[in-house]
Write a protein that holds these residues in place. Structure first.
Motif, PDB file in Angstrom:
ATOM      1  N   TYR A  91       0.851  -1.167  -0.083  1.00  0.00           N
ATOM      2  CA  TYR A  91       0.000  -0.096   0.221  1.00  0.00           C
ATOM      3  C   TYR A  91       0.844   1.231  -0.324  1.00  0.00           C
ATOM      4  O   TYR A  91       1.900   1.163   0.453  1.00  0.00           O
ATOM      5  N   GLY A  92       0.294   2.308  -0.611  1.00  0.00           N
ATOM      6  CA  GLY A  92       1.287   3.633  -0.662  1.00  0.00           C
ATOM      7  C   GLY A  92       0.327   4.559  -1.293  1.00  0.00           C
ATOM      8  O   GLY A  92      -0.371   4.377  -2.462  1.00  0.00           O
ATOM      9  N   THR A  93       0.298   5.954  -0.949  1.00  0.00           N
ATOM     10  CA  THR A  93      -0.118   6.896  -1.497  1.00  0.00           C
ATOM     11  C   THR A  93       0.716   8.097  -2.089  1.00  0.00           C
ATOM     12  O   THR A  93       0.385   9.086  -2.506  1.00  0.00           O
ATOM     13  N   LYS A  94       1.980   7.684  -1.871  1.00  0.00           N
ATOM     14  CA  LYS A  94       2.967   8.414  -2.478  1.00  0.00           C
ATOM     15  C   LYS A  94       3.772   8.047  -3.546  1.00  0.00           C
ATOM     16  O   LYS A  94       2.992   7.557  -4.279  1.00  0.00           O
ATOM     17  N   THR A  95       4.866   8.282  -3.790  1.00  0.00           N
ATOM     18  CA  THR A  95       5.556   7.702  -4.981  1.00  0.00           C
ATOM     19  C   THR A  95       5.765   6.439  -4.819  1.00  0.00           C
ATOM     20  O   THR A  95       6.115   5.602  -5.828  1.00  0.00           O
ATOM     21  N   GLN A  96       5.871   5.692  -3.778  1.00  0.00           N
ATOM     22  CA  GLN A  96       6.358   4.137  -3.593  1.00  0.00           C
ATOM     23  C   GLN A  96       5.282   3.613  -2.737  1.00  0.00           C
ATOM     24  O   GLN A  96       4.561   4.069  -1.821  1.00  0.00           O
ATOM     25  N   LEU A  97       5.038   2.130  -2.874  1.00  0.00           N
ATOM     26  CA  LEU A  97       4.296   1.248  -1.993  1.00  0.00           C
ATOM     27  C   LEU A  97       5.444   1.061  -0.843  1.00  0.00           C
ATOM     28  O   LEU A  97       6.461   1.074  -0.802  1.00  0.00           O
ATOM     29  N   LYS A  98       4.881   0.744   0.305  1.00  0.00           N
ATOM     30  CA  LYS A  98       5.665   0.392   1.327  1.00  0.00           C
ATOM     31  C   LYS A  98       6.460  -0.611   0.931  1.00  0.00           C
ATOM     32  O   LYS A  98       7.540  -0.642   1.108  1.00  0.00           O
ATOM     33  N   ARG A  99       5.919  -1.869   0.359  1.00  0.00           N
ATOM     34  CA  ARG A  99       6.888  -2.883  -0.283  1.00  0.00           C
ATOM     35  C   ARG A  99       8.038  -2.301  -0.929  1.00  0.00           C
ATOM     36  O   ARG A  99       9.218  -3.042  -0.765  1.00  0.00           O
ATOM     37  N   GLU A 100       7.683  -1.541  -1.844  1.00  0.00           N
ATOM     38  CA  GLU A 100       8.931  -0.963  -2.833  1.00  0.00           C
ATOM     39  C   GLU A 100      10.002  -0.366  -1.869  1.00  0.00           C
ATOM     40  O   GLU A 100      11.207  -0.357  -2.110  1.00  0.00           O
ATOM     41  N   PHE A 101       9.620   0.502  -0.893  1.00  0.00           N
ATOM     42  CA  PHE A 101      10.552   1.252   0.246  1.00  0.00           C
ATOM     43  C   PHE A 101      11.248   0.214   0.918  1.00  0.00           C
ATOM     44  O   PHE A 101      12.367   0.362   1.172  1.00  0.00           O
ATOM     45  N   ASP A 209       2.904   5.082   5.880  1.00  0.00           N
ATOM     46  CA  ASP A 209       2.584   5.953   4.733  1.00  0.00           C
ATOM     47  C   ASP A 209       1.625   6.986   5.674  1.00  0.00           C
ATOM     48  O   ASP A 209       1.328   6.814   6.797  1.00  0.00           O
ATOM     49  N   ASP A 210       1.806   8.292   5.100  1.00  0.00           N
ATOM     50  CA  ASP A 210       1.029   9.438   5.689  1.00  0.00           C
ATOM     51  C   ASP A 210      -0.483   9.029   6.124  1.00  0.00           C
ATOM     52  O   ASP A 210      -0.880   9.136   7.105  1.00  0.00           O
ATOM     53  N   LYS A 211      -1.214   8.322   5.230  1.00  0.00           N
ATOM     54  CA  LYS A 211      -2.464   8.063   5.535  1.00  0.00           C
ATOM     55  C   LYS A 211      -2.547   6.789   6.761  1.00  0.00           C
ATOM     56  O   LYS A 211      -3.707   6.612   7.027  1.00  0.00           O
ATOM     57  N   ASP A 212      -1.412   6.260   7.133  1.00  0.00           N
ATOM     58  CA  ASP A 212      -1.492   5.371   8.167  1.00  0.00           C
ATOM     59  C   ASP A 212      -1.801   6.059   9.535  1.00  0.00           C
ATOM     60  O   ASP A 212      -2.195   5.615  10.307  1.00  0.00           O
ATOM     61  N   GLU A 213      -1.355   7.339   9.655  1.00  0.00           N
ATOM     62  CA  GLU A 213      -1.578   8.075  10.705  1.00  0.00           C
ATOM     63  C   GLU A 213      -2.649   9.256  10.990  1.00  0.00           C
ATOM     64  O   GLU A 213      -2.887   9.582  11.819  1.00  0.00           O
ATOM     65  N   GLN A 214      -2.981   9.827   9.518  1.00  0.00           N
ATOM     66  CA  GLN A 214      -3.772  10.909   9.503  1.00  0.00           C
ATOM     67  C   GLN A 214      -4.644  10.691   8.083  1.00  0.00           C
ATOM     68  O   GLN A 214      -4.244  10.345   7.185  1.00  0.00           O
ATOM     69  N   ILE A 215      -6.116  10.550   8.439  1.00  0.00           N
ATOM     70  CA  ILE A 215      -7.081  10.488   7.367  1.00  0.00           C
ATOM     71  C   ILE A 215      -7.546  11.993   6.920  1.00  0.00           C
ATOM     72  O   ILE A 215      -7.850  12.875   7.914  1.00  0.00           O
ATOM     73  N   PRO A 216      -7.474  12.223   5.579  1.00  0.00           N
ATOM     74  CA  PRO A 216      -7.965  13.681   5.234  1.00  0.00           C
ATOM     75  C   PRO A 216      -9.476  13.662   5.702  1.00  0.00           C
ATOM     76  O   PRO A 216     -10.103  12.653   5.554  1.00  0.00           O
ATOM     77  N   ASP A 217     -10.103  14.880   5.463  1.00  0.00           N
ATOM     78  CA  ASP A 217     -11.437  14.854   5.345  1.00  0.00           C
ATOM     79  C   ASP A 217     -11.805  14.772   3.900  1.00  0.00           C
ATOM     80  O   ASP A 217     -11.868  15.393   3.125  1.00  0.00           O
TER      81      ASP A 217
END
Length: 287
Positions: A91-101, A209-217
């Motif tokens: 999973y990932g919402t930036k340039t990389q999935l966590k597995r790729e990182f 990932d950012d969205k693991d810690e904070q969910i946007p509106d």
């Protein structure tokens, strides 16, 4: 991901990590882990400046001139990479999935070890151990490790960190340098972490990932747990809901960090896309 895509991705990671490894990490790695002791190498004639305690008295008496024992450092280490392949890592919402990182971090660690002629092994786990690449030396083996991380099917099951530590303890008896890469979203047996940390040198690396810690509106939304399949509706427009979600994640991370500290292990928190080399550099330097 098709085979040609995996090969391309492995080559990209190798190129991207080579500079970091050679310029930043490899020297610090060698300085941090100089070896496990000293071993006998040879006997040679005494030279001015040699330590008296190194004199081989038996050979000195036999040849009637002083000889000294030459000792050399036992350089070889074993590095174990324990990689979480539960679905939340794919999973990932930036340039990389966590597995790729994770694969990129593994590359830097692996090439640092390979540059010092150390062995590197891989264990993929989720609710149990799924795949093992026994420790070997060399660049080709590191590339095989990267390919395995990228190509494996990630599992819709919670990760059991205590299970992989228990497996490692039972199979790999030699003291190892252990890097545990996970998002630490699931519970584990603290007792096993403490036992493993007494035998091995462990660094827990939380990749998030950012969205693991904070969910946007984004209004009302249906969330699905990638590991359990459980679904829940949430009103992300509620500031209170977003605050409570973020606070819960902070408490989870704080608890994990305290568990590692109390177990004489090390823990770091790394956001995908962040410069992980600075964390590894600091870790090696502290050792």
């Amino acid at each position: 991901m098709q085979i040609k895509d995996i090969i391309k991705k492995v080559k990209q990671i190798e190129i991207r990590t080579r500079k970091k490894t050679e310029s930043t990490l490899m020297g610090q790695y060698h300085s941090a882990f100089k070896g496990q002791g000293m071993t006998f190498s040879e006997v040679r004639p005494y030279q001015y400046g040699d330590e008296i305690r190194r004199i081989d008295w038996n050979k000195t008496a036999r040849f009637r001139e002083p000889f000294v024992k030459v000792m050399e450092e036992e350089r070889e280490l074993t590095m174990m990479l324990l990689v979480d392949i539960s679905a939340s890592m794919d999973y990932g919402t930036k340039t990389q999935l966590k597995r790729e990182f994770v694969a990129e971090i593994a590359a830097s660690l692996g090439f640092s070890a390979a540059g010092n002629n150390d062995k590197v092994g891989l264990i993929l786990f989720a609710d149990k151990v799924y795949k093992v690449l026994p420790p070997q030396k060399g660049r080709k083996h590191i590339l095989a490790i990267l390919s395995t991380i990228l190509s494996t099917d990630y599992v819709a099951a919670p990760s059991k960190i205590d299970k992989v530590l228990e497996y490692m303890m039972s199979v790999f008896k030699k003291k190892s340098l252990v890097f545990l890469l996970s998002d630490f979203q699931d519970e584990y047996d603290l007792k096993m972490l403490r036992v493993a940390s007494k035998k091995h040198q462990i660094l827990g690396m939380r990749v998030f990932d950012d969205k693991d810690e904070q969910i946007p509106d984004v209004g009302y939304i249906l969330f699905q747990d990638a590991e359990t399949g459980k679904e829940i509706w949430a009103n992300t427009s509620s500031a209170r809901w977003r605050y409570e979600f973020a606070e819960k994640q902070k408490q989870i991370v704080k608890s994990v960090a305290e568990d590692f500290e109390n177990s004489s292990a090390t823990f770091v928190n790394i956001n995908t896309g962040e410069d992980y080399s600075k964390f590894l550099y600091q870790y090696f330097r502290k050792r």
